[in-house]
Design an enzyme around this catalytic site. Structure first.
Site, PDB file in Angstrom:
ATOM      1  N   ASP A   1       0.830  -1.204   0.000  1.00  0.00           N
ATOM      2  CA  ASP A   1       0.000   0.000   0.000  1.00  0.00           C
ATOM      3  C   ASP A   1       0.873   1.265   0.000  1.00  0.00           C
ATOM      4  O   ASP A   1       0.356   2.382  -0.012  1.00  0.00           O
ATOM      5  CB  ASP A   1      -1.051  -0.009   1.115  1.00  0.00           C
ATOM      6  CG  ASP A   1      -0.463  -0.105   2.507  1.00  0.00           C
ATOM      7  OD1 ASP A   1       0.779  -0.159   2.638  1.00  0.00           O
ATOM      8  OD2 ASP A   1      -1.249  -0.131   3.476  1.00  0.00           O
ATOM      9  N   SER A   2       2.204   1.077  -0.051  1.00  0.00           N
ATOM     10  CA  SER A   2       3.112   2.196  -0.332  1.00  0.00           C
ATOM     11  C   SER A   2       2.759   2.822  -1.675  1.00  0.00           C
ATOM     12  O   SER A   2       3.214   3.930  -1.985  1.00  0.00           O
ATOM     13  CB  SER A   2       4.574   1.718  -0.337  1.00  0.00           C
ATOM     14  OG  SER A   2       4.723   0.572  -1.161  1.00  0.00           O
TER      15      SER A   2
ATOM     16  N   ASP B   1      -1.083  -6.048   0.124  1.00  0.00           N
ATOM     17  CA  ASP B   1      -1.422  -5.431   1.410  1.00  0.00           C
ATOM     18  C   ASP B   1      -2.931  -5.280   1.567  1.00  0.00           C
ATOM     19  O   ASP B   1      -3.611  -4.804   0.644  1.00  0.00           O
ATOM     20  CB  ASP B   1      -0.811  -4.025   1.484  1.00  0.00           C
ATOM     21  CG  ASP B   1       0.525  -4.013   2.191  1.00  0.00           C
ATOM     22  OD1 ASP B   1       0.755  -4.886   3.057  1.00  0.00           O
ATOM     23  OD2 ASP B   1       1.343  -3.121   1.884  1.00  0.00           O
TER      24      ASP B   1
ATOM     25  N   LYS C   1      -0.930  -9.296   3.291  1.00  0.00           N
ATOM     26  CA  LYS C   1      -0.128  -8.800   4.420  1.00  0.00           C
ATOM     27  C   LYS C   1      -0.989  -7.832   5.222  1.00  0.00           C
ATOM     28  O   LYS C   1      -1.740  -7.053   4.637  1.00  0.00           O
ATOM     29  CB  LYS C   1       1.131  -8.099   3.924  1.00  0.00           C
ATOM     30  CG  LYS C   1       1.957  -7.456   5.046  1.00  0.00           C
ATOM     31  CD  LYS C   1       3.355  -7.109   4.594  1.00  0.00           C
ATOM     32  CE  LYS C   1       3.474  -5.813   3.847  1.00  0.00           C
ATOM     33  NZ  LYS C   1       3.030  -4.610   4.597  1.00  0.00           N
TER      34      LYS C   1
ATOM     35  N   GLU D   1      -0.921  -5.230   8.951  1.00  0.00           N
ATOM     36  CA  GLU D   1      -0.067  -4.576   9.943  1.00  0.00           C
ATOM     37  C   GLU D   1      -0.582  -4.790  11.361  1.00  0.00           C
ATOM     38  O   GLU D   1      -1.777  -4.584  11.624  1.00  0.00           O
ATOM     39  CB  GLU D   1      -0.008  -3.063   9.657  1.00  0.00           C
ATOM     40  CG  GLU D   1       0.672  -2.736   8.342  1.00  0.00           C
ATOM     41  CD  GLU D   1       0.789  -1.237   8.082  1.00  0.00           C
ATOM     42  OE1 GLU D   1       0.512  -0.427   8.995  1.00  0.00           O
ATOM     43  OE2 GLU D   1       1.179  -0.888   6.955  1.00  0.00           O
TER      44      GLU D   1
ATOM     45  N   GLU E   1       9.773  -3.527  10.218  1.00  0.00           N
ATOM     46  CA  GLU E   1      10.070  -2.214   9.619  1.00  0.00           C
ATOM     47  C   GLU E   1      10.599  -1.219  10.644  1.00  0.00           C
ATOM     48  O   GLU E   1      10.004  -1.039  11.720  1.00  0.00           O
ATOM     49  CB  GLU E   1       8.795  -1.650   8.954  1.00  0.00           C
ATOM     50  CG  GLU E   1       9.041  -0.282   8.322  1.00  0.00           C
ATOM     51  CD  GLU E   1       7.977   0.167   7.328  1.00  0.00           C
ATOM     52  OE1 GLU E   1       7.028  -0.606   7.069  1.00  0.00           O
ATOM     53  OE2 GLU E   1       8.104   1.293   6.828  1.00  0.00           O
TER      54      GLU E   1
HETATM   55  O1  KIV Z   1       3.568  -1.026   1.534  1.00  0.00           O
HETATM   56  C1  KIV Z   1       4.724  -1.461   1.426  1.00  0.00           C
HETATM   57  O2  KIV Z   1       5.415  -1.284   0.402  1.00  0.00           O
HETATM   58  C2  KIV Z   1       5.274  -2.192   2.553  1.00  0.00           C
HETATM   59  C3  KIV Z   1       6.756  -2.418   2.558  1.00  0.00           C
HETATM   60  C4  KIV Z   1       7.453  -1.172   2.874  1.00  0.00           C
HETATM   61  C5  KIV Z   1       7.122  -3.533   3.445  1.00  0.00           C
HETATM   62  O3  KIV Z   1       4.568  -2.554   3.440  1.00  0.00           O
END
Ligand code: KIV
Length: 242
Positions: free
Chosen positions: A25-26, A64, A92, A94, A156
């Site tokens: 989600d970056s 994510d 994934k 958090e 992280e």
């Molecule tokens: O969203 C993302 O790219 C991430 C990485 C920085 C691990 O969670």
């Protein structure tokens, strides 16, 4: 592990020897231009996951779960299923939410955990776990996440000793980003590794190429050619007579 958000980048990464492509989600920052990941929706993640899937034949694709899409076990299963239907092999999420992780895993979808700095809830980007109580909580969160059934954990923005302690404590692979040398694997945002934004300079990013400069140089050369009538020439024209 490296991130990808589109078909062509996924195709390039698929042909390398990395293990996992993360549709992170970056993308909220590097693709959409927001200041955090908090604007990213499930629909955005589905769109980018399907593009990445079309470019990926061999690698595992992890997507994510965006903020607000895994607050209850039912919602988490529904959101994860939508990402899998879009092409993800795993999701994934958090933080330490063992009952959510268990529910998704029991539903047959592998889950990657994420500890340390949690961009979806952090008020600012910093190294976390420097205070003893925060340090201990991150170690116990990691244990709880691995015991809930996560198949690996992203760590992280923590000190190297904390990254090492987490890696030695859990029975699944850790994947570090700004977490020092002792995690089992490493992840970077592909745009950072390629220096798409030269003004973004965190300590943990090693720049393996300078794509920002290359693109600027290529565009300047194109523009100069067009202005000087050098492009297109005969070679690039259909049915041109010399
Ligand atoms: O969203 C993302 O790219 C991430 C990485 C920085 C691990 O969670």
């Amino acid at each position: 592990m490296l991130t990808a958000y589109d078909y062509q980048m996924a195709k390039i990464l698929d042909a390398t020897d990395i293990d996992i492509i993360l549709v992170g989600d970056s993308l909220g920052m590097v693709f959409q231009g927001f200041e955090s990941t908090r604007h990213v929706t499930l629909r955005d993640m589905m769109y980018h996951t399907s593009a990445v899937r079309r470019g990926t034949k061999r690698k595992m694709v992890v997507s994510d779960l965006p903020i607000g899409t895994y607050d209850t076990p039912g919602e988490a299963i529904k959101s994860s299923t939508m990402l899998v239907d879009s092409g993800a092999d795993a999701v994934k999420l958090e933080g330490n939410f063992p009952e959510i992780i268990e529910a998704i895993v029991e539903h047959g979808i592998p889950v990657m955990g994420h500890v340390g700095l949690l961009p979806q809830s952090a008020s600012k980007y910093r190294v976390v776990g420097m205070k003893p109580e925060e340090h201990s909580r991150i170690v116990s969160d990691s244990l709880s996440i691995s015991q809930a059934g996560a198949f690996s954990i992203v760590v992280e923005s923590v000190s190297e000793p904390l990254g090492k302690e987490i890696t030695e404590s859990v029975n699944v692979p850790t994947i570090g980003i700004g977490a020092g040398r002792y995690c089992d694997g490493q992840v970077l945002v592909i745009n950072d590794l390629l220096t798409c934004d030269p003004s973004f300079k965190p300590k943990f990013v090693k720049r393996y190429a300078n794509l920002g400069n290359l693109i600027s140089e290529a565009v300047a050369a194109f523009s100069a050619d067009v202005r000087a009538n050098r492009f297109p020439d005969e070679e690039y024209s259909y049915g041109a007579s010399s």
